[in-house]
Design a protein around this motif. Structure first.
Motif, PDB file in Angstrom:
ATOM      1  N   PRO A   1       9.232   8.210 -13.268  1.00  0.00           N
ATOM      2  CA  PRO A   1       8.999   7.778 -11.883  1.00  0.00           C
ATOM      3  C   PRO A   1       9.229   8.919 -10.907  1.00  0.00           C
ATOM      4  CG  PRO A   1      11.069   6.891 -12.734  1.00  0.00           C
ATOM      5  CD  PRO A   1      10.346   7.477 -13.898  1.00  0.00           C
ATOM      6  N   LYS A   2       8.353   9.040  -9.918  1.00  0.00           N
ATOM      7  CA  LYS A   2       8.435  10.158  -8.976  1.00  0.00           C
ATOM      8  C   LYS A   2       9.291   9.827  -7.757  1.00  0.00           C
ATOM      9  CE  LYS A   2       5.618  12.544 -11.538  1.00  0.00           C
ATOM     10  NZ  LYS A   2       5.285  11.532 -12.541  1.00  0.00           N
ATOM     11  N   HIS A   3       9.632   8.570  -7.578  1.00  0.00           N
ATOM     12  CA  HIS A   3      10.441   8.196  -6.416  1.00  0.00           C
ATOM     13  C   HIS A   3      11.921   8.413  -6.718  1.00  0.00           C
ATOM     14  CE1 HIS A   3       6.970   6.522  -4.410  1.00  0.00           C
ATOM     15  NE2 HIS A   3       6.675   5.835  -5.500  1.00  0.00           N
ATOM     16  N   PRO A   4      12.732   8.656  -5.690  1.00  0.00           N
ATOM     17  CA  PRO A   4      14.179   8.811  -5.909  1.00  0.00           C
ATOM     18  C   PRO A   4      14.791   7.570  -6.555  1.00  0.00           C
ATOM     19  CG  PRO A   4      13.566   9.559  -3.709  1.00  0.00           C
ATOM     20  CD  PRO A   4      12.348   8.882  -4.279  1.00  0.00           C
ATOM     21  N   ILE A   5      15.789   7.800  -7.393  1.00  0.00           N
ATOM     22  CA  ILE A   5      16.501   6.738  -8.087  1.00  0.00           C
ATOM     23  C   ILE A   5      17.873   6.567  -7.454  1.00  0.00           C
ATOM     24  CG2 ILE A   5      17.421   5.956 -10.300  1.00  0.00           C
ATOM     25  CD1 ILE A   5      14.402   6.190 -10.322  1.00  0.00           C
ATOM     26  N   TYR A   6      18.175   5.381  -6.966  1.00  0.00           N
ATOM     27  CA  TYR A   6      19.508   5.110  -6.425  1.00  0.00           C
ATOM     28  C   TYR A   6      20.474   4.922  -7.601  1.00  0.00           C
ATOM     29  CZ  TYR A   6      17.615   4.442  -1.718  1.00  0.00           C
ATOM     30  OH  TYR A   6      17.007   4.635  -0.497  1.00  0.00           O
ATOM     31  N   THR A   7      21.515   5.749  -7.637  1.00  0.00           N
ATOM     32  CA  THR A   7      22.437   5.671  -8.765  1.00  0.00           C
ATOM     33  C   THR A   7      23.167   4.335  -8.816  1.00  0.00           C
ATOM     34  OG1 THR A   7      24.225   6.729  -7.511  1.00  0.00           O
ATOM     35  CG2 THR A   7      22.773   8.166  -8.782  1.00  0.00           C
ATOM     36  N   ALA A   8      23.283   3.666  -7.678  1.00  0.00           N
ATOM     37  CA  ALA A   8      23.944   2.357  -7.663  1.00  0.00           C
ATOM     38  C   ALA A   8      23.185   1.329  -8.492  1.00  0.00           C
ATOM     39  CB  ALA A   8      24.098   1.856  -6.233  1.00  0.00           C
ATOM     40  N   MET A   9      21.895   1.590  -8.751  1.00  0.00           N
ATOM     41  CA  MET A   9      21.095   0.677  -9.550  1.00  0.00           C
ATOM     42  C   MET A   9      21.259   0.914 -11.047  1.00  0.00           C
ATOM     43  SD  MET A   9      19.727  -1.029  -7.104  1.00  0.00           S
ATOM     44  CE  MET A   9      18.461  -1.972  -7.951  1.00  0.00           C
ATOM     45  N   LEU A  10      21.948   1.997 -11.405  1.00  0.00           N
ATOM     46  CA  LEU A  10      22.136   2.317 -12.820  1.00  0.00           C
ATOM     47  C   LEU A  10      23.389   1.633 -13.346  1.00  0.00           C
ATOM     48  CD1 LEU A  10      21.457   6.184 -12.736  1.00  0.00           C
ATOM     49  CD2 LEU A  10      19.819   4.333 -13.199  1.00  0.00           C
ATOM     50  N   PRO A  11      23.448   1.374 -14.650  1.00  0.00           N
ATOM     51  CA  PRO A  11      24.680   0.816 -15.224  1.00  0.00           C
ATOM     52  C   PRO A  11      25.818   1.827 -15.124  1.00  0.00           C
ATOM     53  CG  PRO A  11      23.124   1.418 -16.953  1.00  0.00           C
ATOM     54  CD  PRO A  11      22.375   1.534 -15.662  1.00  0.00           C
ATOM     55  N   GLU A  12      27.029   1.332 -15.126  1.00  0.00           N
ATOM     56  CA  GLU A  12      28.196   2.204 -15.006  1.00  0.00           C
ATOM     57  C   GLU A  12      28.239   3.229 -16.128  1.00  0.00           C
ATOM     58  OE1 GLU A  12      31.592   4.139 -13.973  1.00  0.00           O
ATOM     59  OE2 GLU A  12      30.265   2.863 -12.789  1.00  0.00           O
ATOM     60  N   THR A  13      27.792   2.863 -17.318  1.00  0.00           N
ATOM     61  CA  THR A  13      27.797   3.805 -18.433  1.00  0.00           C
ATOM     62  C   THR A  13      26.961   5.047 -18.135  1.00  0.00           C
ATOM     63  OG1 THR A  13      25.992   2.509 -19.413  1.00  0.00           O
ATOM     64  CG2 THR A  13      28.250   2.098 -20.222  1.00  0.00           C
ATOM     65  N   ALA A  14      25.864   4.862 -17.401  1.00  0.00           N
ATOM     66  CA  ALA A  14      25.011   5.998 -17.028  1.00  0.00           C
ATOM     67  C   ALA A  14      25.599   6.763 -15.846  1.00  0.00           C
ATOM     68  CB  ALA A  14      23.604   5.510 -16.701  1.00  0.00           C
TER      69      ALA A  14
END
Length: 338
Positions: free
Chosen positions: A210-223
């Motif tokens: 994906p070319k759009h920015p990724i909000y880290t808050a949307m990732l699981p804590e493990t990541a």
């Protein structure tokens, strides 16, 4: 010590393949794939044999050899310029700050943005030491020899240097970062993606990531918890890079989230502090412990030794180091304090 750094040869293929099987995954620059390693050795031979003293899309593969046994004990690589034939991708960590007057609150969101900001940088990578040789400063010898090679062939490299450190890999050989982010877009696990990238390159990243920015808050804590962290086995390598002047600038690997370190080449300690001297004798018995190098391109050699510099600028080196370097009186050596 009977170890010397030398350029790779096509005949090193079997030894490299045996070492590649020991890396434990996530080591893209040393894949356990014989055709890929053979291609690397061929590319390295072409770089060492290139007459033009200019920067290009070249790979220099160095070998740590035990001269008493003839066994390959380690390897390290230098890429003269990345991002030339295909994009060099990284994730850049950034922060978006937003304020709501109605709520009287400020929100700061951390984001990962896909970039090619390191295009044109030189790179040091592929550092691997055989488990039986991880003592006596051999890892430091292997790592720092690259900087003396760069200093001796400065025109072949850029203004800045990067180094990617392997990220956190779990006990099953997977990557929490990959599983939490990119794995959702690629339909393959980390081992499959890592192996594919090592053999075929990373164009599939451009096709599917994906070319759009990724909000880290949307990732699981493990990541989230492993972003920017090196693999436990890479912590010593990170300290070595920091001691040379490399710094983490907020960029991480797109596969495993490991940190990318960067520095100005001319400010790398082993480049900046190295000196040259003409040898007056090769049977010295005193002096300072140094990392010494002689020769250029396919004749490059590096090892530890004792070097004593006289007031007239000439130097002596101990007999064993002179033998390892194939150095004689009248030759020029490059050296830096150990």
């Amino acid at each position: 010590m009977s170890f010397v750094i030398r350029p790779s040869r096509p005949s090193d293929l079997d030894s490299l393949y045996d070492m590649a099987k020991l890396t434990g995954g996530g080591f893209t620059n040393l894949p356990a794939d014989r055709p890929s390693l053979a291609a690397k050795l061929a590319r390295s031979a072409e770089a060492f044999g290139k007459a033009e003293d200019v920067s290009g899309d070249d790979l220099y593969l160095l070998i740590l050899e035990n001269v008493e046994t003839g066994k390959v004990a380690g390897t390290a690589q230098i890429f003269s310029k990345v991002g030339q034939n295909w994009p060099f991708y990284s994730y850049r960590l950034g922060t978006l700050t937003q304020t709501s007057k109605e709520l009287n609150r400020t929100f700061r969101a951390e984001m990962l943005t896909l970039t090619t900001d390191y295009e044109g940088y030189s790179e040091v990578g592929g550092l691997f030491l055989h488990p039986r040789e991880r003592a006596g400063g051999l890892g430091l010898l292997l790592a720092r020899s690259r900087y003396l090679f760069i200093r001796q062939h400065r025109a072949r490299f850029g203004d800045r240097m990067l180094a990617e450190l392997r990220g956190v890999i779990d006990e099953a050989g997977g990557s929490p970062f990959w599983d939490g982010l990119a794995g959702k877009f690629f339909g393959m696990n980390f081992q499959e993606a890592d192996a594919f990238n090592a053999v075929h390159g990373n164009q599939f990243i451009a096709d599917l990531m994906p070319k759009h920015p990724i909000y880290t808050a949307m990732l699981p804590e493990t990541a989230r918890s492993v972003i920017g962290l090196p693999h436990p086995s890479g912590r010593a390598a990170m300290r070595m890079l920091e001691n040379e002047g490399f710094r983490f600038e907020g960029y991480v690997d797109i596969f495993d989230g490991g940190p990318t370190m960067a520095a100005s080449i001319d400010e790398i300690r082993s480049v900046r502090d190295a000196a040259d001297a003409t040898l007056s004798a090769t049977d010295g018995q005193q002096g300072n412990n140094v990392l010494a190098a002689t020769g250029s391109l396919a004749d490059f050699r590096a090892c530890y030794g004792l070097v004593d510099v006289a007031t007239d600028g000439t130097a002596t080196i101990d007999a064993r180091a002179a033998e390892l370097l194939d150095a004689n009186a009248g030759d020029t050596i490059t050296f830096v304090a150990r």
